[in-house]
Design an enzyme around this catalytic site. Structure first.
Site, mmCIF file in Angstrom:
data_model
loop_
_atom_site.group_PDB
_atom_site.id
_atom_site.type_symbol
_atom_site.label_atom_id
_atom_site.label_comp_id
_atom_site.label_asym_id
_atom_site.label_seq_id
_atom_site.Cartn_x
_atom_site.Cartn_y
_atom_site.Cartn_z
ATOM 1 N N ARG A 539 0.104 -13.136 5.184
ATOM 2 C CA ARG A 539 0.206 -13.694 3.945
ATOM 3 C C ARG A 539 -0.068 -13.278 2.446
ATOM 4 O O ARG A 539 0.853 -14.056 1.153
ATOM 5 C CB ARG A 539 -0.408 -15.164 3.955
ATOM 6 C CG ARG A 539 -2.071 -14.899 3.853
ATOM 7 C CD ARG A 539 -2.784 -16.396 3.763
ATOM 8 N NE ARG A 539 -2.096 -18.042 3.123
ATOM 9 C CZ ARG A 539 -2.076 -18.368 3.786
ATOM 10 N NH1 ARG A 539 -3.301 -19.237 4.756
ATOM 11 N NH2 ARG A 539 -1.393 -19.838 3.094
ATOM 12 N N GLU A 643 -8.690 -14.771 6.107
ATOM 13 C CA GLU A 643 -8.002 -14.549 4.915
ATOM 14 C C GLU A 643 -8.297 -14.976 3.227
ATOM 15 O O GLU A 643 -8.039 -13.861 2.672
ATOM 16 C CB GLU A 643 -6.636 -14.366 4.963
ATOM 17 C CG GLU A 643 -6.176 -15.261 4.948
ATOM 18 C CD GLU A 643 -6.515 -16.194 6.231
ATOM 19 O OE1 GLU A 643 -5.331 -17.404 6.278
ATOM 20 O OE2 GLU A 643 -7.015 -16.020 7.634
ATOM 21 N N ASP A 644 -8.524 -16.557 3.954
ATOM 22 C CA ASP A 644 -8.597 -16.459 2.269
ATOM 23 C C ASP A 644 -10.173 -16.218 1.240
ATOM 24 O O ASP A 644 -10.074 -16.489 0.373
ATOM 25 C CB ASP A 644 -8.402 -18.273 2.002
ATOM 26 C CG ASP A 644 -9.515 -19.130 3.764
ATOM 27 O OD1 ASP A 644 -10.026 -18.214 3.910
ATOM 28 O OD2 ASP A 644 -8.721 -19.923 3.714
#
Length: 777
Positions: A539, A643-644
């Site tokens: 992403r 991931e964030d």
């Protein structure tokens, strides 16, 4: 006419007579009147003639101090130049650029075993390379090679000295006379002259060396590195000592030095003279003779008093309480106190003639240090007193920036060395000197993204520019579209209604094919479906389709109104270097468990903005993919919902600032509240090809992720959601601690700031409010 000539002749003769009569004594002293003049000049000054020159030392001390015979400057220069037989090497003549064309800048480290003789410092250097994005285990892909032989200490009196290196490297099939090899060195030469002889032939290798003489340094080929101790941290490193509470910059002491005084040998002249500037008030210069095995043999009249005064002051306290720190040469040109002064925000005053300063190819040391001359040591106090307070503060701030950006850990020293070499391969795509000398530093300004300062989010203010006035929405879809009422379709309609939206990209990460174009909602902006893969880190891949500066990252379950999107984008344009978004989380230190904790409760303090609904600059996609090592991205793909957190770590490490939270009408809900979390679900099949010409994320191992199909388990929905939420929270907490281990420190910064629109919830007419739809009815 003859009378005039007669007068001229008489005048000329009288002039010579007068000159001889009044200046004869001086004329007789000219060299052509006395053949002994040269000898007389060589013998002056006579140290016992105190009427001509007051001596600061005894005649016996100066005329016969027991020093070993030292080479003349000319002989020392010839010795230094003879060390490197390839002294004319340049990148164009001694480096094979073709090795770097196919696979880019990759570094191969010769295989080494745990039992190999290796110092802690060299082990850290090799570890830094092997865990970096530059490393390749395949020598065929390598652009640069690093030996598995410890070459840091080339003093043959040292226990770390490795013998017979020439014989060892001749057996390496990849050596090729050192071509495309990088050799690290901290100590060269030995008593008494400490030349730059390494004890082996480096051939055409690049030398990354501490205490580099300018005369033997090969510009554009070698790299000067700082001298660091074996205890220097592998990664992270301690923060600098300058804080907001420590300004204005005036401190207790103006100028300090505390260190060894060499009684004999090279480097002794400068340190022996330091006591002359000591005044006991704002200038403290302390030396000790008490070092080495035979210091008492060379002991002079000052030693006893110097040793007593030396113990009266603590070195760390002097660093903290001084504005300037003297950094004289020792036996070699560099010393550990150079990095110590940088960390302490004590402006270095360098007294080391001929030293090629660390990373001088990139760093402008005139902004962070005072470069003095050993011969003019007595002028240093008056020189530093003339520096204005605002200039002193600028010096101190630059020392903190340089320390944090390039010197606080072995990782940063090694990576800076490699990036300087990498910039030489493609000069037209290399970093300008500006990037190296301005926050956040050259390591974080990737030239593959741009070579213009105005393209980076942290240089807008300096360049007098601003980000573009449109954004790209990137929505990650992991569930099949079964009906027109699904949240992802409502989200697309809300985002497309924003006046600032340029396009919508849907990153399709579902095993089932996306719906046909006619099934997607009608939008006023282009809507493109990009076929993603199963990796969570995808992403944040730098997709070529993203052309705007701003990216609005969204999960399919996010719920936002058009007014919320508009207001958040307006806020982001004022803070383009930060993450600006809606759902927030916080972190804290758990002293009982000695680990970091992750908190999801809604509190006034936060340090993380979840990328499920957040704006940030597209450059962070390039940093995430091209700057972070592959091991960190693998960690993200193994741990769901990580991931964030990694993106927040990255942005905080770059900016040293917290994210910004903006007004949100509805409370954000994690996907685990409704269906199985990302840690659940079946395997994936490869996604279909993406848009032609689009740069693709690297393919890799499939990892478990939330399934695109409906749950197969007959378990109740509430139990499934509760277990998924708990699992997601636990994974984020594990992720937080593993990222701290990778970074070497905690970069997240906490904040209590939330930005609301003007008149938000004020008791005024709703018609006077610009973002009236943000308030609950």
């Amino acid at each position: 006419m003859q009378t005039r000539k007669k007068y001229i002749f008489l005048t000329f003769l009288a002039s010579w007579l007068l000159l001889f009569f009044f200046g004869g004594d001086q004329l007789r002293r000219f060299a052509f009147f006395s053949s002994k003049k040269a000898e007389t000049l060589r013998n002056w000054p006579r140290w016992a003639d105190r009427s001509l020159l007051k001596s600061f030392a005894d005649a016996e001390e100066l005329e016969g101090d027991g020093d070993p015979p030292l080479q003349s400057p000319k002989a020392r220069r010839a010795a230094r130049l003879s060390v490197y037989k390839k002294s004319r090497c340049r990148m164009e003549t001694c480096f094979d650029f073709s090795r770097c064309e196919k696979h880019g800048f990759k570094v191969f480290v010769y295989p080494w075993e745990k039992g190999d003789p290796m110092s802690d410092a060299y082990l850290k250097i090799l570890t830094s390379i092997e865990k970096s994005r530059y490393y390749t285990p395949n020598p065929e892909e390598a652009c640069l090679f690093v030996l598995n032989i410890d070459t840091l200490d080339r003093d043959h009196l040292s226990a770390q000295y490795v013998r017979n290196i020439n014989e060892k490297i001749r057996g390496f099939p990849l050596w090729n006379d050192g071509r495309n090899h990088l050799i690290f060195n901290l100590y060269s030469g030995t008593w008494p002259n400490y030349t730059e002889d390494l004890g082996f032939d480096i051939g055409q290798a690049i030398l990354a060396k501490a205490s580099f003489y300018t005369e033997s340094f090969r510009p554009g080929f070698d790299v000067s590195i700082p001298l660091f101790s074996k205890d220097h941290p592998q990664k992270g490193g301690e923060r600098g000592w300058l804080y907001q509470s420590s300004v204005p910059p005036k401190k207790k002491y103006l100028l300090v030095f505390k260190g060894k005084r060499y009684l004999t040998g090279i480097g002794s002249s400068t340190r022996n003279a330091l006591h002359h500037i000591h005044n006991g008030k704002d200038i403290i210069s302390l030396t000790t003779c008490k070092h080495g095995k035979d210091w008492e043999k060379h002991k002079d009249a000052r030693c006893d008093k110097d040793n007593v005064d030396y113990e009266k002051f603590d070195y760390q306290e002097l660093l903290r309480n001084s504005t300037f720190c003297i950094i004289p040469r020792g036996r070699r040109l560099g010393s550990f106190r150079f990095l110590e002064a940088l960390q302490a925000a004590c402006v270095p005053v360098l007294l080391s003639d001929g030293w090629e300063l660390p990373f001088s190819e990139a760093i402008d040391w005139g902004k962070a240090a005072v470069v003095g001359s050993e011969r003019l040591l007595l002028q240093i106090p008056s020189a530093v007193r003339c520096i204005r307070p605002e200039r002193v503060l600028a010096f101190q701030q630059q020392t903190q920036f340089l320390w944090d950006a390039y010197f606080s850990s072995v990782d940063k020293i090694v990576h800076t060395t490699l990036e300087i070499i990498k910039d030489r391969l493609l000069p037209h795509r290399s970093r300008a000197r500006f990037f190296w000398n301005a926050l956040p530093g050259g390591l974080l300004a990737l030239p593959d993204f741009s070579t213009r300062g105005g393209d980076f989010p942290f240089y807008y203010l300096r360049q007098g520019s601003s980000p573009s006035d449109k954004f790209t929405a990137l929505i990650r879809a992991v569930s099949p579209v079964l009906s027109l009422s699904q949240p992802v379709l409502r989200l697309i309609q809300a985002v497309s209604g924003s006046q600032y939206c340029a396009q919508i990209l849907v990153l399709w990460s579902c095993e089932k094919p996306p719906p046909p174009r006619g099934k997607w909602p009608q939008t006023a902006v282009p809507l493109t479906v990009i076929h993603g893969r199963t990796k969570l880190s995808d992403r944040f891949f730098p997709y070529a389709a993203i052309q705007t500066d701003a990216v609005l990252s969204l999960d399919e379950h996010s719920s936002l109104s058009t007014s919320e999107v508009d207001f958040a984008f307006v806020v982001w344009r004022s803070f383009p270097e930060r993450i600006v978004g809606f759902p927030v989380r916080s972190h804290s230190w758990d002293a009982g468990q000695q680990r970091w904790g992750f908190a999801s409760e809604w509190t006034n303090e936060f340090s993380i903005v979840l990328t499920a609904a957040a704006f940030y600059h597209r450059y962070y996609h390039s940093l995430f993919t091209d700057y972070l090592p592959a091991g960190l991205r693998d960690l993200v793909d193994r741990l769901a919902a990580c991931e964030d957190v990694l993106m927040n770590f990255l942005v905080a490490a770059v900016t040293k600032l917290p994210p910004i939270k903006v007004t949100q009408r509805k409370q954000h809900k994690e996907p685990g509240d409704q269906q199985v979390g990302r840690g659940e679900g079946g395997t994936r099949v490869p996604a279909s090809p993406s848009v032609p010409g689009e740069r693709q994320p690297p393919s890799g191992r499939r990892v478990p992720e939330r399934s695109c199909s409906l749950p197969r388990s007959p378990a109740p929905v509430k139990d499934t959601a509760a277990s998924a939420g708990a699992r997601r929270f636990s994974q984020r907490q594990d992720c937080l601690n593993q990222l701290v281990d990778w970074f070497g420190y905690m970069p997240l910064v906490s904040s209590q700031l939330r930005l609301d629109p003007v008149l938000f919830k004020d008791q005024v007419s709703i018609l006077r409010k610009k973002y009236r739809h943000l308030e609950k009815p």
